[in-house]
Design a protein around this motif. Structure first.
Motif, mmCIF file in Angstrom:
data_model
loop_
_atom_site.group_PDB
_atom_site.id
_atom_site.type_symbol
_atom_site.label_atom_id
_atom_site.label_comp_id
_atom_site.label_asym_id
_atom_site.label_seq_id
_atom_site.Cartn_x
_atom_site.Cartn_y
_atom_site.Cartn_z
ATOM 1 N N THR A 1 -5.865 -2.086 -8.985
ATOM 2 C CA THR A 1 -5.270 -3.087 -9.878
ATOM 3 C C THR A 1 -3.767 -3.206 -9.659
ATOM 4 O O THR A 1 -3.188 -4.285 -9.812
ATOM 5 C CB THR A 1 -5.553 -2.732 -11.344
ATOM 6 N N ARG A 2 -3.109 -2.105 -9.279
ATOM 7 C CA ARG A 2 -1.680 -2.175 -8.979
ATOM 8 C C ARG A 2 -1.434 -2.988 -7.715
ATOM 9 O O ARG A 2 -0.505 -3.801 -7.643
ATOM 10 C CB ARG A 2 -1.113 -0.764 -8.805
ATOM 11 N N VAL A 3 -2.252 -2.748 -6.695
ATOM 12 C CA VAL A 3 -2.123 -3.526 -5.464
ATOM 13 C C VAL A 3 -2.332 -5.001 -5.757
ATOM 14 O O VAL A 3 -1.583 -5.868 -5.282
ATOM 15 C CB VAL A 3 -3.129 -3.026 -4.405
ATOM 16 N N HIS A 4 -3.340 -5.299 -6.553
ATOM 17 C CA HIS A 4 -3.649 -6.697 -6.875
ATOM 18 C C HIS A 4 -2.466 -7.380 -7.550
ATOM 19 O O HIS A 4 -2.108 -8.520 -7.222
ATOM 20 C CB HIS A 4 -4.885 -6.754 -7.779
ATOM 21 N N ALA A 5 -1.841 -6.691 -8.488
ATOM 22 C CA ALA A 5 -0.716 -7.285 -9.202
ATOM 23 C C ALA A 5 0.455 -7.576 -8.267
ATOM 24 O O ALA A 5 1.194 -8.553 -8.466
ATOM 25 C CB ALA A 5 -0.262 -6.356 -10.326
ATOM 26 N N ARG A 6 0.618 -6.774 -7.202
ATOM 27 C CA ARG A 6 1.764 -6.946 -6.301
ATOM 28 C C ARG A 6 1.529 -7.988 -5.220
ATOM 29 O O ARG A 6 2.470 -8.596 -4.728
ATOM 30 C CB ARG A 6 2.133 -5.592 -5.670
ATOM 31 N N ILE A 7 0.261 -8.199 -4.812
ATOM 32 C CA ILE A 7 0.020 -9.151 -3.735
ATOM 33 C C ILE A 7 -0.381 -10.540 -4.244
ATOM 34 O O ILE A 7 -0.319 -11.508 -3.496
ATOM 35 C CB ILE A 7 -1.064 -8.636 -2.764
ATOM 36 N N LYS A 8 -0.751 -10.621 -5.510
ATOM 37 C CA LYS A 8 -1.224 -11.896 -6.039
ATOM 38 C C LYS A 8 -0.194 -13.019 -5.904
ATOM 39 O O LYS A 8 -0.550 -14.147 -5.551
ATOM 40 C CB LYS A 8 -1.626 -11.718 -7.510
ATOM 41 N N PRO A 9 1.098 -12.763 -6.127
ATOM 42 C CA PRO A 9 2.083 -13.854 -5.994
ATOM 43 C C PRO A 9 2.230 -14.372 -4.569
ATOM 44 O O PRO A 9 2.862 -15.421 -4.368
ATOM 45 C CB PRO A 9 3.385 -13.193 -6.476
ATOM 46 N N LEU A 10 1.692 -13.705 -3.563
ATOM 47 C CA LEU A 10 1.850 -14.131 -2.176
ATOM 48 C C LEU A 10 0.923 -15.274 -1.793
ATOM 49 O O LEU A 10 1.073 -15.848 -0.711
ATOM 50 C CB LEU A 10 1.604 -12.943 -1.231
ATOM 51 N N PHE A 11 -0.039 -15.620 -2.652
ATOM 52 C CA PHE A 11 -1.079 -16.554 -2.254
ATOM 53 C C PHE A 11 -1.232 -17.684 -3.268
ATOM 54 O O PHE A 11 -1.026 -17.494 -4.463
ATOM 55 C CB PHE A 11 -2.408 -15.809 -2.078
ATOM 56 N N GLU A 12 -1.601 -18.853 -2.723
ATOM 57 C CA GLU A 12 -1.788 -20.029 -3.578
ATOM 58 C C GLU A 12 -3.062 -19.918 -4.401
ATOM 59 O O GLU A 12 -3.069 -20.181 -5.591
ATOM 60 C CB GLU A 12 -1.838 -21.289 -2.716
ATOM 61 N N ARG A 13 -4.160 -19.553 -3.722
ATOM 62 C CA ARG A 13 -5.432 -19.479 -4.445
ATOM 63 C C ARG A 13 -5.559 -18.159 -5.179
ATOM 64 O O ARG A 13 -4.778 -17.222 -4.976
ATOM 65 C CB ARG A 13 -6.601 -19.664 -3.488
ATOM 66 N N GLU A 14 -6.565 -18.071 -6.045
ATOM 67 C CA GLU A 14 -6.807 -16.857 -6.824
ATOM 68 C C GLU A 14 -7.241 -15.720 -5.898
ATOM 69 O O GLU A 14 -8.156 -15.856 -5.088
ATOM 70 C CB GLU A 14 -7.904 -17.117 -7.865
ATOM 71 N N TRP B 1 0.839 -1.207 0.000
ATOM 72 C CA TRP B 1 0.000 0.000 0.000
ATOM 73 C C TRP B 1 0.866 1.246 0.000
ATOM 74 O O TRP B 1 0.577 2.218 -0.705
ATOM 75 C CB TRP B 1 -0.909 -0.006 1.231
ATOM 76 N N GLN B 2 1.894 1.247 0.837
ATOM 77 C CA GLN B 2 2.765 2.417 0.931
ATOM 78 C C GLN B 2 3.444 2.712 -0.403
ATOM 79 O O GLN B 2 3.584 3.862 -0.804
ATOM 80 C CB GLN B 2 3.824 2.199 2.029
ATOM 81 N N GLU B 3 3.831 1.653 -1.116
ATOM 82 C CA GLU B 3 4.478 1.842 -2.421
ATOM 83 C C GLU B 3 3.496 2.406 -3.440
ATOM 84 O O GLU B 3 3.795 3.360 -4.157
ATOM 85 C CB GLU B 3 5.037 0.507 -2.914
ATOM 86 N N VAL B 4 2.307 1.828 -3.495
ATOM 87 C CA VAL B 4 1.328 2.237 -4.500
ATOM 88 C C VAL B 4 0.770 3.634 -4.200
ATOM 89 O O VAL B 4 0.595 4.454 -5.106
ATOM 90 C CB VAL B 4 0.182 1.206 -4.574
#
Length: 916
Positions: free
Chosen positions: A866-879, A840-843
């Motif tokens: 959408t920017r936040v989504h792109a950055r946190i998506k790799p942290l989780f197994e599920r969609e 969040w701080q970065e975006v």
């Protein structure tokens, strides 16, 4: 003895005895002291004069430059000269004599008219170098010295030249009477903010030299005055622009000197011609208003008004959209017209479904130009509903399901729509409504019983196609009424885009955004395939994936979304044949980067207000296009004309900024139920003899380049575009002022970080700042769309004012992002909260974010989601769904939701725990 002493000292002090050597030695010290005392008293009076004369003067003269102004002023110059014909020189001299002014004053007045016409500013300041009197007590030199007078004049277009001459005479005589104060001393005392990029107090100078004839002996001795000495054709310059007038026995010459870091030579040549045109006009008609004096040559008028507006093309002007679609369905009945999800409709199937809806609507009272509400998400129902309304003879009124109920209620009431088409899942979001509500999905079995044949309804180009609502400066939305021919002119046989049966067009814009007009009808009236994006908010990755999977060849993106796609998903755009972007100013670096990967495709900068049906001008770029410091908006599209006019609706020259006026078949019919506003914005066309011909005033400030392309500068009023949405700041201000706590309110668009445009509200309110801000956010979200709710609120004790008593918007402070949060700061706890906070701080470009801070209250919006989504998506197994980020707008809620059922990726969890 005493009388002699006093007489000699007074004579010296008053300058009647210029040499100290003429005084007896015992009188010298006292005489010098007395003279200094008298001089100091006079200079103090002069300083008071200049302070009063220059109070509230403009900081800069906004000359239209060819190059961006360097951060530090440069002094390399050049120039060009013109000898005035004898008849003009004689006429100008006679004009000055009739009004009892000197030639210097007359030519200075004409110069100020030129600057007024070039800048649109009515407060013109010019520096005038002069040779002053003896000042030994200041300069420690004897004889003449050089000084600069600051000549300030108020102008307006209604002012007659004779009245201007009187003002210039009074200004000049007053300056001459107070010329002893050194310019350097004046600058120090005025306390104007220093700017290393330009001169203090003035940016242009005017100088008149009287050059006496020289005899042969002087010429042989090398004493003849050269061009450099009379103004400098290739010399250093001390101002942005200078005009030097040379008067001698063989006539008058005018010389424009200019800073080569700011202007091209051809620009100054045009300026010189325009100065000559003003002189010619004054000789012929000296009493006309200065705003109407002739400025352009006949060739320039021909080019600006006619040559660059030859956009006529044949197209089915009198045919309705529905009839053109039916003709396309006959030509390619089995070609795919629409695909969304797993659904594919051929042109025949789409036509038959729309026909059934049309017959159903006719049975419920829809006919010619009856307005029908359409509140649907992106879907097959949306396409079928739009076509069905048009086939029934009606006009669709797009309603965004995400709008507040109060706004939807106003639109339905304003349009008097007797029928509303929607989807079953949206029924609960609809406001109270007395008309008939039809759910296109839930009631399809009933609708399907209608005939699949084309309705026998004659719709022509002059009939109403849709009413689309945009933000209104009066505090309420305004409905723009668009006819069929305006839409057809946008997509049929046009000059900025090529569409055919091989194209796949992306349907991504909400139906309430006029970009959808191009997407829908650009595809369906040209036999292309319309690829409809899934409903809801898509992440950048999901959008890029959809573009690739569907083989999209043509798409339109807002400027903000285009910039983000170039930053994160540029590979998904490689296969696009025609990429249109617009709705706001395009970033030069992003455009350059896109052109590097465009291949054989085209990037099109599209400009246009809703009132001229999506696009007015387009600038088509390919891989070999060279982009300088701005991206032009190009030229008018087919069957569209544009004019750059000043405030008196006179054409402005190439390179000079003016308001953009639009004519042609794209113009809207009117603003619904607002005849006064319609008359104000749609004005008679003085360049078209056709009865009823109109121009639309855009309020946009633009200028022509020498190649005929148009550059966009900004808005003349408070209407802005943020993330592609056109917003009237006055509507937000009106909504704020309706709140009980608010005493005063101003809303501006700030871009404190490059590319980060956001709405900021400045308010004077009753109550604690945090409580006021929280209350206002809640209240505004109940009456305004999300994109119109300011992302930051700043509570002030008073609003800063200019000397004229108006709100000084430039003096409004930049908001501190942390100050926008009403809740007390709570630091992130576990490792996942820390990881999310870092994103969040970065975006959001913030130093810290608390776990209970609301993402949207901090300035977040759908694009930043959408920017936040792109950055946190790799942290989780599920969609991880984008909708989750809207549903859980704080870090505490989001972390809790995403951690349920062990969804966090174990490797990332271990890493987070180690860091914690």
């Amino acid at each position: 003895m005493i009388e002699e002493f006093n007489e000699l000292c007074t004579a010296y002090a008053e300058g009647r005895t210029p040499q100290l050597a003429e005084l007896p030695v015992q009188y010298v010290d006292y005489a010098i002291w007395q003279r200094q005392w008298l001089q100091g008293e006079r200079l103090a009076r002069e300083l008071d004069y200049w302070r009063q004369r220059l109070a509230g003067m403009p900081m800069v003269l906004d000359l239209p430059l060819d190059y961006p102004r360097p951060a530090v002023q440069t002094f390399e110059g050049a120039g060009c000269a013109l000898d005035l014909p004898e008849v003009v020189a004689a006429g100008i001299s006679a004009l000055g004599q009739r009004h009892r002014v000197t030639l210097f004053m007359t030519l200075l007045a004409v110069f100020k008219v030129l600057l007024f016409r070039y800048t649109g500013q009515t407060d013109i300041v010019v520096g005038a170098p002069i040779a002053g009197r003896d000042r030994p007590e200041i300069e420690h030199v004897q004889g003449l010295f050089l000084n600069t007078l600051v000549l300030r004049t108020e102008l307006s277009g209604e002012l007659r030249f004779s009245e201007l001459l009187a003002r210039v005479r009074d200004t000049t005589l007053g300056a001459y009477a107070h010329q002893d104060l050194p310019f350097e001393k004046l600058v120090d005392e005025i306390h104007q903010q220093r700017d290393l990029s330009r001169n203090p107090l003035y940016q242009v100078t005017f100088n008149k030299l009287i050059v006496q004839p020289v005899n042969p002996e002087a010429r042989q001795a090398g004493l003849e005055i050269s061009a450099n000495e009379i103004g400098g054709l290739n010399a250093d310059v001390q101002a942005d622009l200078s005009l030097t007038v040379r008067e001698r026995n063989d006539g008058i010459a005018v010389i424009f000197g200019y800073n080569t870091a700011l202007f091209r030579h051809e620009t100054i040549e045009r300026m010189l011609v325009h100065y000559r045109m003003l002189l010619d006009g004054l000789v012929k008609e000296p009493e006309g208003p200065i705003g109407e004096l002739p400025l352009l040559t006949d060739l320039e008028r021909q080019q600006l008004l006619l040559d660059w507006n030859r956009t006529q093309r044949e197209y089915p002007r009198e045919t309705g959209i529905d009839e053109l679609f039916e003709a396309q369905a006959l030509r390619t009945p089995e070609a795919v017209a629409v695909e969304t999800g797993q659904t594919h409709l051929s042109y025949r199937e789409l036509n038959e479904r729309a026909n059934r809806v049309a017959h159903y609507l006719v049975r419920h009272g829809v006919g010619a130009e009856v307005r029908v509400g359409l509140c649907v998400e992106r879907s097959v129902e949306m396409i079928v509903g739009v076509l069905g309304i048009l086939k029934a003879g009606g006009a669709y009124v797009p309603l965004d399901p995400d709008y507040p109920a109060t706004r939807l209620s106003f639109m339905l009431e304003d349009t008097a729509a007797p029928v509303l088409l929607t989807q079953e899942k949206l029924r609960q979001q609809l406001p109270a409504y007395t008309g008939r509500v039809i759910a296109l999905d839930a009631q399809w079995e009933e609708i399907e019983q209608e005939s699949a044949d084309n309705p026998a309804i004659a719709t022509g180009g002059h009939h109403l196609a849709y009413v689309i609502y945009t933000s209104g400066s009066t505090g309420r939305p305004k409905g723009t009424c668009i006819e069929h021919r305006s839409v057809v002119r946008l997509v049929q046989n046009t000059n900025y885009i090529e569409l055919g049966s091989d194209d796949v067009v992306l349907q991504f814009a909400p139906i309430s955004f006029d970009a959808s007009t191009l997407e829908l009808w650009g595809s369906l009236l040209n036999g292309a395939k319309l690829a409809v994006c899934p409903a809801g908010v898509l992440s950048l990755q999901e959008l890029g994936q959809f573009i690739q999977e569907r083989g999209v060849t043509t798409l339109w993106l807002t400027a903000a979304l285009f910039h983000q796609m170039v930053d994160t998903q540029i590979e998904s755009l490689r296969g696009v044949r025609q990429l249109l972007a617009g709705g706001d100013t395009l970033s030069v670096p992003h455009v350059r980067r896109m052109l590097e990967v465009i291949g054989s495709g085209r990037l099109i900068n599209g400009y246009g207000p809703t009132e001229n049906t999506t696009f007015t001008c387009c600038y088509v770029m390919s891989a070999d296009t060279c982009i300088a410091h701005t991206v032009p908006i190009g030229r008018p599209i087919s069957n569209t004309r544009v004019y750059m006019l000043d405030r008196h609706r006179q054409p402005v020259p190439v390179g000079v900024y003016g308001e953009l006026y639009i004519a042609g078949d794209g113009l809207a019919r009117e603003y619904l139920n607002q005849p006064q506003l319609t008359a104000e914005r749609f004005v008679p066309d003085p360049f078209d003899a056709t009865p009823g011909a109109r121009l639309y005033r855009t309020g946009d400030l633009v200028r022509y380049r020498t190649d005929g392309n148009i550059e966009f500068l900004g808005r003349l009023d408070n209407q802005v575009k943020v993330r592609g949405f056109r917003i009237e700041l006055g509507e937000i201000e009106a909504a704020l002022r309706q709140q009980a706590l608010v005493r005063e309110a101003v809303v501006v668009v700030r871009e404190d970080e490059p590319g980060d445009k956001r709405l900021v509200a400045y308010i004077v309110a009753d109550g604690a700042a945090a409580d006021v801000v929280d209350s206002l956010r809640t209240q505004l979200r109940s009456s305004l769309p999300d994109y119109m709710v300011p992302s930051a609120f700043v509570v002030l004790e008073t609003l800063p004012l200019t000397p004229n008593g108006k709100v000084d918007r430039k003096a409004l402070p930049a908001p501190e992002r942390e100050s926008q949060v009403g809740a007390e700061y709570v630091a992130p706890g576990n490792g996942l909260e820390q990881e999310l906070a870092a994103v969040w701080q970065e975006v959001l470009r913030m130093e810290k974010v608390g776990v209970d801070d609301n993402f949207f209250d901090l300035g977040g919006n759908s694009l930043l989601v959408t920017r936040v989504h792109a950055r946190i998506k790799p942290l989780f197994e599920r969609e991880v769904r984008v909708v989750d980020l809207f549903r859980y707008p704080t870090i505490r809620l989001l972390a809790s939701a995403l951690s349920d059922d062990g969804t966090a990726h174990s490797a990332n969890q271990n890493r987070i725990q180690e860091r914690a």
